[in-house]
Design a protein around this motif. Structure first.
Motif, PDB file in Angstrom:
ATOM      1  N   ILE A 116     -77.148  34.141  -8.253  1.00  0.00           N
ATOM      2  CA  ILE A 116     -77.753  33.758  -7.058  1.00  0.00           C
ATOM      3  C   ILE A 116     -76.786  33.795  -6.016  1.00  0.00           C
ATOM      4  O   ILE A 116     -75.902  33.276  -6.107  1.00  0.00           O
ATOM      5  N   THR A 117     -77.121  34.892  -5.152  1.00  0.00           N
ATOM      6  CA  THR A 117     -76.125  35.075  -4.109  1.00  0.00           C
ATOM      7  C   THR A 117     -76.659  34.370  -2.718  1.00  0.00           C
ATOM      8  O   THR A 117     -77.869  34.478  -2.529  1.00  0.00           O
ATOM      9  N   PHE A 118     -75.938  34.048  -1.748  1.00  0.00           N
ATOM     10  CA  PHE A 118     -76.334  33.512  -0.610  1.00  0.00           C
ATOM     11  C   PHE A 118     -75.521  34.274   0.693  1.00  0.00           C
ATOM     12  O   PHE A 118     -74.612  34.203   0.601  1.00  0.00           O
ATOM     13  N   ASP A 119     -76.536  34.424   1.573  1.00  0.00           N
ATOM     14  CA  ASP A 119     -75.929  34.717   3.067  1.00  0.00           C
ATOM     15  C   ASP A 119     -75.232  33.250   3.424  1.00  0.00           C
ATOM     16  O   ASP A 119     -75.758  32.421   2.912  1.00  0.00           O
ATOM     17  N   LEU A 120     -74.476  33.311   4.619  1.00  0.00           N
ATOM     18  CA  LEU A 120     -73.928  32.000   4.930  1.00  0.00           C
ATOM     19  C   LEU A 120     -74.630  31.756   6.193  1.00  0.00           C
ATOM     20  O   LEU A 120     -75.255  30.896   6.611  1.00  0.00           O
ATOM     21  N   ASP A 121     -73.922  32.431   7.484  1.00  0.00           N
ATOM     22  CA  ASP A 121     -74.622  31.935   8.694  1.00  0.00           C
ATOM     23  C   ASP A 121     -76.166  31.959   8.914  1.00  0.00           C
ATOM     24  O   ASP A 121     -76.578  33.197   8.450  1.00  0.00           O
ATOM     25  N   ASN A 122     -76.816  31.025   9.494  1.00  0.00           N
ATOM     26  CA  ASN A 122     -78.086  30.622   9.452  1.00  0.00           C
ATOM     27  C   ASN A 122     -79.047  30.779   8.176  1.00  0.00           C
ATOM     28  O   ASN A 122     -80.098  30.717   8.347  1.00  0.00           O
ATOM     29  N   THR A 123     -77.957  30.739   7.148  1.00  0.00           N
ATOM     30  CA  THR A 123     -78.719  30.517   5.839  1.00  0.00           C
ATOM     31  C   THR A 123     -78.197  29.051   5.156  1.00  0.00           C
ATOM     32  O   THR A 123     -79.119  28.251   4.771  1.00  0.00           O
ATOM     33  N   LEU A 124     -77.094  28.840   5.123  1.00  0.00           N
ATOM     34  CA  LEU A 124     -76.394  27.509   5.082  1.00  0.00           C
ATOM     35  C   LEU A 124     -76.278  26.499   6.113  1.00  0.00           C
ATOM     36  O   LEU A 124     -76.289  25.264   5.901  1.00  0.00           O
ATOM     37  N   TRP A 125     -76.028  27.313   7.337  1.00  0.00           N
ATOM     38  CA  TRP A 125     -75.823  26.332   8.668  1.00  0.00           C
ATOM     39  C   TRP A 125     -76.148  27.244   9.667  1.00  0.00           C
ATOM     40  O   TRP A 125     -76.344  28.415   9.770  1.00  0.00           O
ATOM     41  N   PRO A 126     -76.796  26.535  10.845  1.00  0.00           N
ATOM     42  CA  PRO A 126     -77.071  27.064  12.099  1.00  0.00           C
ATOM     43  C   PRO A 126     -75.819  27.806  12.560  1.00  0.00           C
ATOM     44  O   PRO A 126     -74.440  26.966  12.901  1.00  0.00           O
ATOM     45  N   VAL A 127     -75.712  28.931  13.357  1.00  0.00           N
ATOM     46  CA  VAL A 127     -74.178  29.338  13.859  1.00  0.00           C
ATOM     47  C   VAL A 127     -74.219  29.836  15.026  1.00  0.00           C
ATOM     48  O   VAL A 127     -73.199  29.822  15.705  1.00  0.00           O
ATOM     49  N   ASP A 128     -75.260  29.735  15.924  1.00  0.00           N
ATOM     50  CA  ASP A 128     -75.176  30.330  17.243  1.00  0.00           C
ATOM     51  C   ASP A 128     -74.392  29.216  18.078  1.00  0.00           C
ATOM     52  O   ASP A 128     -73.516  29.477  18.857  1.00  0.00           O
ATOM     53  N   GLU A 129     -74.737  27.979  18.056  1.00  0.00           N
ATOM     54  CA  GLU A 129     -74.023  26.759  18.732  1.00  0.00           C
ATOM     55  C   GLU A 129     -72.641  26.942  18.264  1.00  0.00           C
ATOM     56  O   GLU A 129     -71.496  26.422  19.176  1.00  0.00           O
ATOM     57  N   VAL A 130     -72.311  27.192  17.059  1.00  0.00           N
ATOM     58  CA  VAL A 130     -71.022  27.126  16.557  1.00  0.00           C
ATOM     59  C   VAL A 130     -70.078  28.310  17.182  1.00  0.00           C
ATOM     60  O   VAL A 130     -68.906  27.920  17.668  1.00  0.00           O
ATOM     61  N   ILE A 131     -70.713  29.330  17.212  1.00  0.00           N
ATOM     62  CA  ILE A 131     -69.904  30.401  17.884  1.00  0.00           C
ATOM     63  C   ILE A 131     -69.570  30.402  19.510  1.00  0.00           C
ATOM     64  O   ILE A 131     -68.378  30.473  19.867  1.00  0.00           O
ATOM     65  N   ARG A 132     -70.609  29.673  19.877  1.00  0.00           N
ATOM     66  CA  ARG A 132     -70.446  29.293  21.456  1.00  0.00           C
ATOM     67  C   ARG A 132     -69.121  28.369  21.680  1.00  0.00           C
ATOM     68  O   ARG A 132     -68.546  28.364  22.514  1.00  0.00           O
ATOM     69  N   ARG A 133     -69.164  27.192  20.823  1.00  0.00           N
ATOM     70  CA  ARG A 133     -68.266  26.317  20.773  1.00  0.00           C
ATOM     71  C   ARG A 133     -66.862  26.778  20.576  1.00  0.00           C
ATOM     72  O   ARG A 133     -66.035  26.523  21.232  1.00  0.00           O
ATOM     73  N   ALA A 134     -67.002  27.655  19.604  1.00  0.00           N
ATOM     74  CA  ALA A 134     -65.384  28.345  19.398  1.00  0.00           C
ATOM     75  C   ALA A 134     -65.049  29.250  20.389  1.00  0.00           C
ATOM     76  O   ALA A 134     -63.661  29.114  20.728  1.00  0.00           O
ATOM     77  N   GLU A 135     -65.945  29.960  20.998  1.00  0.00           N
ATOM     78  CA  GLU A 135     -65.480  30.832  22.111  1.00  0.00           C
ATOM     79  C   GLU A 135     -64.928  30.049  23.237  1.00  0.00           C
ATOM     80  O   GLU A 135     -63.951  30.318  23.986  1.00  0.00           O
ATOM     81  N   GLN A 136     -65.733  28.950  23.597  1.00  0.00           N
ATOM     82  CA  GLN A 136     -65.009  28.081  24.585  1.00  0.00           C
ATOM     83  C   GLN A 136     -63.770  27.485  24.345  1.00  0.00           C
ATOM     84  O   GLN A 136     -63.035  27.337  25.132  1.00  0.00           O
ATOM     85  N   GLN A 137     -63.594  27.120  23.018  1.00  0.00           N
ATOM     86  CA  GLN A 137     -62.648  26.561  22.663  1.00  0.00           C
ATOM     87  C   GLN A 137     -60.991  27.322  22.849  1.00  0.00           C
ATOM     88  O   GLN A 137     -60.077  27.129  23.163  1.00  0.00           O
ATOM     89  N   CYS A 138     -61.514  28.686  22.472  1.00  0.00           N
ATOM     90  CA  CYS A 138     -60.757  29.700  22.483  1.00  0.00           C
ATOM     91  C   CYS A 138     -60.156  29.881  24.010  1.00  0.00           C
ATOM     92  O   CYS A 138     -59.078  29.952  24.408  1.00  0.00           O
ATOM     93  N   ARG A 139     -61.461  30.106  24.858  1.00  0.00           N
ATOM     94  CA  ARG A 139     -61.009  30.343  26.199  1.00  0.00           C
ATOM     95  C   ARG A 139     -60.161  28.995  26.928  1.00  0.00           C
ATOM     96  O   ARG A 139     -59.424  29.393  27.611  1.00  0.00           O
ATOM     97  N   LEU A 194     -72.874  31.581  -8.766  1.00  0.00           N
ATOM     98  CA  LEU A 194     -73.436  31.626  -7.312  1.00  0.00           C
ATOM     99  C   LEU A 194     -72.292  32.551  -6.355  1.00  0.00           C
ATOM    100  O   LEU A 194     -71.132  32.288  -6.729  1.00  0.00           O
ATOM    101  N   GLY A 195     -72.587  33.209  -5.639  1.00  0.00           N
ATOM    102  CA  GLY A 195     -71.785  34.134  -4.793  1.00  0.00           C
ATOM    103  C   GLY A 195     -72.158  34.126  -3.383  1.00  0.00           C
ATOM    104  O   GLY A 195     -73.429  33.709  -2.940  1.00  0.00           O
ATOM    105  N   ALA A 196     -71.350  34.291  -2.623  1.00  0.00           N
ATOM    106  CA  ALA A 196     -71.620  34.215  -0.931  1.00  0.00           C
ATOM    107  C   ALA A 196     -71.213  35.816  -0.511  1.00  0.00           C
ATOM    108  O   ALA A 196     -70.419  36.514  -1.042  1.00  0.00           O
ATOM    109  N   LEU A 197     -72.119  36.379  -0.014  1.00  0.00           N
ATOM    110  CA  LEU A 197     -72.445  37.594   0.594  1.00  0.00           C
ATOM    111  C   LEU A 197     -72.834  37.668   2.145  1.00  0.00           C
ATOM    112  O   LEU A 197     -73.642  37.181   2.486  1.00  0.00           O
TER     113      LEU A 197
END
Length: 235
Positions: free
Chosen positions: A7-30, A126-129
């Motif tokens: 059984i293989t799993f996608d990760l972003d938006n499959t095991l966790w929501p990612v859009d807000e994570v990316i926005r927060r990470a970009e803000q911390q980088c900024r 289990l594998g992640a793709l």
């Protein structure tokens, strides 16, 4: 479909929501750039860095398969445009990316994610793709997966066959023994079916299935639903 082995799993938006994570990470980088390199920050606006990324993609389509290199090289070009030498721009861009990457892996799992992964890991390989650059070690899920392939490690992103073929090789499975679970109708569900896998659409964000695609029969809206669905598919 044969008995399920992999059984293989996608990760972003499959095991966790990612859009807000990316926005927060970009803000911390900024914020890090503003604090450590205010001279460059004045020129490296969000719009400027995004425009650099877009230009890099137009100049070299291979960046589509390596989002880490795309983001890091865009930062480096931004620092060079701000007057930094090539060596200094590369060094500082790596530091800025590290800030982004650490925040990018501070995710909140969908309810029941760890429990269902633990349940399935006792029974299947289990594998992640993923086309993204999530780090399962930083997230704390690496122990549940036998392997983790990404567009960066394989060199091609889904829906190309490369990642799916790598999963079969890593697990010693046949395609008809494999089931892929992901949120993207084309890159996950469509690609998995095209390459001989079974597929489950993980619609945890209540998206609309594209009208131009044939309806897919296997779908979930919560991860715990996988317990019964996988049992049914494996019967």
């Amino acid at each position: 479909m044969a008995k399920i082995k992999l059984i293989t799993f996608d990760l972003d938006n499959t095991l966790w929501p990612v859009d807000e994570v990316i926005r927060r990470a970009e803000q911390q980088c900024r914020t890090w750039i503003e604090d450590k390199h205010p001279d460059a920050a004045a020129l490296m606006t969000v719009a400027k860095v995004r425009a650099i990324r877009d230009q890099l993609l137009r100049d070299d389509a291979r960046y589509l398969h390596n989002l880490t290199a795309l983001r890091r090289d865009a930062l480096a070009r931004g620092f060079r445009d701000a007057g930094y030498s090539d060596a200094e721009a590369i060094r500082v861009a790596q530091q800025a990316f590290d800030v982004f990457h650490e925040a990018r892996n501070q995710v909140m799992l969908f309810p029941g994610a760890r429990e269902i992964l633990t349940h399935l890991a006792d029974r299947y390989i289990l594998g992640a793709l993923t086309n993204g650059n999530a780090d399962l070690r930083l997230i704390g899920l690496a122990d549940l997966f036998a392997f983790h392939h990404s567009s960066e490690t394989i060199g091609r992103r889904k829906p190309e066959p490369d990642m799916f073929l790598a999963a079969l090789k890593s697990s010693g499975s046949r395609a008809d023994q494999a089931l892929h679970i992901g949120d993207h109708p084309l890159e996950d569900v469509g690609a998995a079916l095209e390459h001989g896998f079974g597929a489950v659409w993980a619609n945890l964000l209540s998206q609309r299935w594209p009208q131009e695609l044939p309806e897919h029969p296997h779908r979930i809206q919560t991860l715990p639903e996988l317990r019964d669905l996988v049992t049914l598919l494996d019967a």
